[in-house]
Design a protein around this motif. Structure first.
Motif, PDB file in Angstrom:
ATOM      1  N   SER A   1      52.945  26.334  29.933  1.00  0.00           N
ATOM      2  CA  SER A   1      53.015  27.448  29.699  1.00  0.00           C
ATOM      3  C   SER A   1      51.398  27.985  29.201  1.00  0.00           C
ATOM      4  CB  SER A   1      53.911  27.639  28.440  1.00  0.00           C
ATOM      5  OG  SER A   1      53.729  26.941  27.184  1.00  0.00           O
ATOM      6  N   ILE A   2      50.931  27.362  28.377  1.00  0.00           N
ATOM      7  CA  ILE A   2      49.568  27.714  27.930  1.00  0.00           C
ATOM      8  C   ILE A   2      48.533  27.676  29.298  1.00  0.00           C
ATOM      9  CG2 ILE A   2      47.484  27.213  26.520  1.00  0.00           C
ATOM     10  CD1 ILE A   2      49.547  25.578  24.790  1.00  0.00           C
ATOM     11  N   TYR A   3      48.729  26.994  30.157  1.00  0.00           N
ATOM     12  CA  TYR A   3      47.966  26.909  31.195  1.00  0.00           C
ATOM     13  C   TYR A   3      48.063  28.337  31.993  1.00  0.00           C
ATOM     14  CZ  TYR A   3      46.128  25.867  36.091  1.00  0.00           C
ATOM     15  OH  TYR A   3      45.403  25.605  37.246  1.00  0.00           O
ATOM     16  N   GLU A   4      49.249  28.798  32.366  1.00  0.00           N
ATOM     17  CA  GLU A   4      49.574  29.923  32.848  1.00  0.00           C
ATOM     18  C   GLU A   4      49.095  31.345  32.047  1.00  0.00           C
ATOM     19  OE1 GLU A   4      50.619  30.427  35.844  1.00  0.00           O
ATOM     20  OE2 GLU A   4      50.854  28.188  36.077  1.00  0.00           O
ATOM     21  N   ARG A   5      49.094  31.075  30.577  1.00  0.00           N
ATOM     22  CA  ARG A   5      48.679  31.803  29.784  1.00  0.00           C
ATOM     23  C   ARG A   5      47.208  32.185  29.928  1.00  0.00           C
ATOM     24  NH1 ARG A   5      45.544  31.836  25.368  1.00  0.00           N
ATOM     25  NH2 ARG A   5      45.526  33.351  23.901  1.00  0.00           N
ATOM     26  N   ASN A   6      46.386  31.104  29.990  1.00  0.00           N
ATOM     27  CA  ASN A   6      44.935  31.178  30.224  1.00  0.00           C
ATOM     28  C   ASN A   6      44.572  31.671  31.477  1.00  0.00           C
ATOM     29  OD1 ASN A   6      44.848  29.826  27.469  1.00  0.00           O
ATOM     30  ND2 ASN A   6      42.784  29.677  28.014  1.00  0.00           N
ATOM     31  N   LYS A   7      45.206  31.032  32.592  1.00  0.00           N
ATOM     32  CA  LYS A   7      45.072  31.478  33.947  1.00  0.00           C
ATOM     33  C   LYS A   7      45.139  33.200  34.084  1.00  0.00           C
ATOM     34  CE  LYS A   7      47.129  31.263  38.594  1.00  0.00           C
ATOM     35  NZ  LYS A   7      48.202  30.699  39.236  1.00  0.00           N
ATOM     36  N   ILE A   8      46.011  33.756  33.542  1.00  0.00           N
ATOM     37  CA  ILE A   8      46.045  35.281  33.584  1.00  0.00           C
ATOM     38  C   ILE A   8      44.982  35.834  32.796  1.00  0.00           C
ATOM     39  CG2 ILE A   8      47.393  36.976  32.446  1.00  0.00           C
ATOM     40  CD1 ILE A   8      50.011  35.399  32.730  1.00  0.00           C
ATOM     41  N   LEU A   9      44.352  35.139  31.717  1.00  0.00           N
ATOM     42  CA  LEU A   9      43.396  35.869  30.800  1.00  0.00           C
ATOM     43  C   LEU A   9      42.064  35.632  31.725  1.00  0.00           C
ATOM     44  CD1 LEU A   9      44.044  34.540  27.276  1.00  0.00           C
ATOM     45  CD2 LEU A   9      44.365  36.834  28.234  1.00  0.00           C
ATOM     46  N   ILE A  10      41.925  34.460  32.127  1.00  0.00           N
ATOM     47  CA  ILE A  10      40.704  34.356  33.021  1.00  0.00           C
ATOM     48  C   ILE A  10      40.842  35.267  34.392  1.00  0.00           C
ATOM     49  CG2 ILE A  10      39.421  32.669  34.481  1.00  0.00           C
ATOM     50  CD1 ILE A  10      40.501  30.585  32.584  1.00  0.00           C
ATOM     51  N   GLU A  11      41.688  35.405  34.961  1.00  0.00           N
ATOM     52  CA  GLU A  11      41.911  36.249  36.193  1.00  0.00           C
ATOM     53  C   GLU A  11      41.790  37.705  35.869  1.00  0.00           C
ATOM     54  OE1 GLU A  11      45.606  35.100  37.956  1.00  0.00           O
ATOM     55  OE2 GLU A  11      44.586  33.702  39.159  1.00  0.00           O
ATOM     56  N   ASP A  12      41.989  38.307  34.692  1.00  0.00           N
ATOM     57  CA  ASP A  12      41.948  39.403  34.083  1.00  0.00           C
ATOM     58  C   ASP A  12      40.341  39.777  33.622  1.00  0.00           C
ATOM     59  OD1 ASP A  12      43.060  42.058  32.819  1.00  0.00           O
ATOM     60  OD2 ASP A  12      42.004  41.113  31.242  1.00  0.00           O
ATOM     61  N   PHE A  13      39.707  38.948  33.177  1.00  0.00           N
ATOM     62  CA  PHE A  13      38.350  38.915  32.669  1.00  0.00           C
ATOM     63  C   PHE A  13      37.576  39.057  34.111  1.00  0.00           C
ATOM     64  CE2 PHE A  13      34.151  36.978  31.842  1.00  0.00           C
ATOM     65  CZ  PHE A  13      33.782  37.887  30.777  1.00  0.00           C
ATOM     66  N   SER A  14      37.858  38.203  34.938  1.00  0.00           N
ATOM     67  CA  SER A  14      37.280  38.271  36.449  1.00  0.00           C
ATOM     68  C   SER A  14      37.402  39.553  37.077  1.00  0.00           C
ATOM     69  CB  SER A  14      37.768  37.021  37.163  1.00  0.00           C
ATOM     70  OG  SER A  14      37.120  36.984  38.321  1.00  0.00           O
ATOM     71  N   CYS A  15      38.476  40.000  36.994  1.00  0.00           N
ATOM     72  CA  CYS A  15      38.791  41.345  37.841  1.00  0.00           C
ATOM     73  C   CYS A  15      37.934  42.617  37.119  1.00  0.00           C
ATOM     74  CB  CYS A  15      40.244  41.847  37.836  1.00  0.00           C
ATOM     75  SG  CYS A  15      41.068  40.791  38.938  1.00  0.00           S
ATOM     76  N   ARG A  16      37.825  42.361  35.768  1.00  0.00           N
ATOM     77  CA  ARG A  16      37.055  43.407  34.918  1.00  0.00           C
ATOM     78  C   ARG A  16      35.602  43.362  35.127  1.00  0.00           C
ATOM     79  NH1 ARG A  16      38.746  43.358  29.103  1.00  0.00           N
ATOM     80  NH2 ARG A  16      39.430  41.174  29.373  1.00  0.00           N
ATOM     81  N   VAL A  17      35.168  42.004  35.272  1.00  0.00           N
ATOM     82  CA  VAL A  17      33.707  41.832  35.431  1.00  0.00           C
ATOM     83  C   VAL A  17      33.383  42.064  37.011  1.00  0.00           C
ATOM     84  CG1 VAL A  17      31.931  40.001  36.074  1.00  0.00           C
ATOM     85  CG2 VAL A  17      33.543  39.968  33.904  1.00  0.00           C
ATOM     86  N   ASP A  18      34.115  41.907  37.955  1.00  0.00           N
ATOM     87  CA  ASP A  18      34.103  42.351  39.239  1.00  0.00           C
ATOM     88  C   ASP A  18      33.719  44.040  39.383  1.00  0.00           C
ATOM     89  OD1 ASP A  18      34.029  39.992  40.230  1.00  0.00           O
ATOM     90  OD2 ASP A  18      36.389  40.143  41.139  1.00  0.00           O
ATOM     91  N   ALA A  19      34.553  44.767  38.456  1.00  0.00           N
ATOM     92  CA  ALA A  19      34.219  46.121  38.505  1.00  0.00           C
ATOM     93  C   ALA A  19      33.399  46.470  37.695  1.00  0.00           C
ATOM     94  CB  ALA A  19      35.628  46.544  37.852  1.00  0.00           C
TER      95      ALA A  19
END
Length: 259
Positions: A89-107
């Motif tokens: 559950s913590i893995y999936e939580r951090n996966k979402i956070l990392i991917e969200d940060f990555s998308c915002r950095v790309d923008a």
């Protein structure tokens, strides 16, 4: 005019004083609110890290127990299942956070000049610390999931040896997933570099006269030494086996994997 002007000035002065006092009260309330939000955020992160630390301790205890007894009893398998659920559950939580940060950095990397510099500086100031922390936790989660897989393989060899090969395939797929997530994640260093590039794209008048505040923000954010993001550890999922013959003449096998 004087009798009229005097009360007017006094009234204006009183309004100014009242406005100043009101602003001070608002600032105090905002300060309290900000501290409460920061405390709440810290408590939430502490709760997550505490759960992860506890799960890793349980997994280490189970590995030690198996190394001593060569077996996983019902209590051990129950603890393993709970630890797997917690880590997952913590893995999936951090996966979402990392991917969200990555998308915002790309923008942000798509913006240039003054706009790009301001966006990059804002993201560095607001999100960089948490992004680095998320990556560090993610690295610990990878190691924890590796322990889970290791214990599951031990259990398979005891209870269902025919599934051990399938378990190794699952482990290999998970490792590939870990790599994909980390490869997609933009580092804080790339954001700092982009902020500097955006400043260089601005003309002399912008840098020296009109937008000096933007330059100052970027210099502060881009020069700050954030904790370095941990690179993904090398995880060996290729097992080796130790075979021996017990006193009854039965061939026994143990899986040997390094932590």
């Amino acid at each position: 005019m004087a009798p009229v002007l005097g009360p007017t000035l006094a009234w204006s002065l009183l309004n100014a004083v009242a406005g100043t006092v009101q602003l001070q009260r608002i600032n105090v309330k905002l300060g309290v609110l900000i501290r409460q939000i920061e405390t709440l955020g810290f408590r939430q992160e502490a709760e997550v890290m505490g759960r992860l630390a506890m799960s890793i301790n349980v997994l280490d205890e189970l590995l030690h127990e198996y190394g001593h007894t060569g077996n996983l009893n019902k209590l051990a398998t129950s603890r393993l299942a709970e630890a797997e659920k917690e880590v997952g559950s913590i893995y999936e939580r951090n996966k979402i956070l990392i991917e969200d940060f990555s998308c915002r950095v790309d923008a942000t990397l798509d913006s240039h000049g003054k706009t790009g510099a301001e966006q990059a500086a804002a993201m560095l100031n607001e999100n960089a610390h948490m992004a680095v922390q998320d990556m560090q936790i993610f690295t610990a989660l990878i190691a924890a999931r590796n322990r889970v897989t290791q214990l599951q393989i031990y259990h398979d060899l005891i209870e269902q040896p025919s599934f051990a090969d399938k378990r190794l395939d699952i482990a290999s797929t998970r490792i590939d997933d870990h790599k994909k997530i980390i490869e997609r994640c933009n580092t804080v260093e790339s954001l700092q570099s982009h902020a500097r590039q955006c400043i260089n794209q601005m003309n002399w008048f912008q840098r020296k006269l009109f937008d000096r505040s933007t330059v100052r923000k970027v210099e502060e954010a881009a020069s700050y030494a954030y904790p370095r993001q941990s690179s993904m550890p090398v995880i060996d999922v290729t097992p080796s086996f130790c075979f021996w013959q017990d006193e009854q003449g039965t061939i026994q096998a143990r899986l040997a994997m390094q932590d």
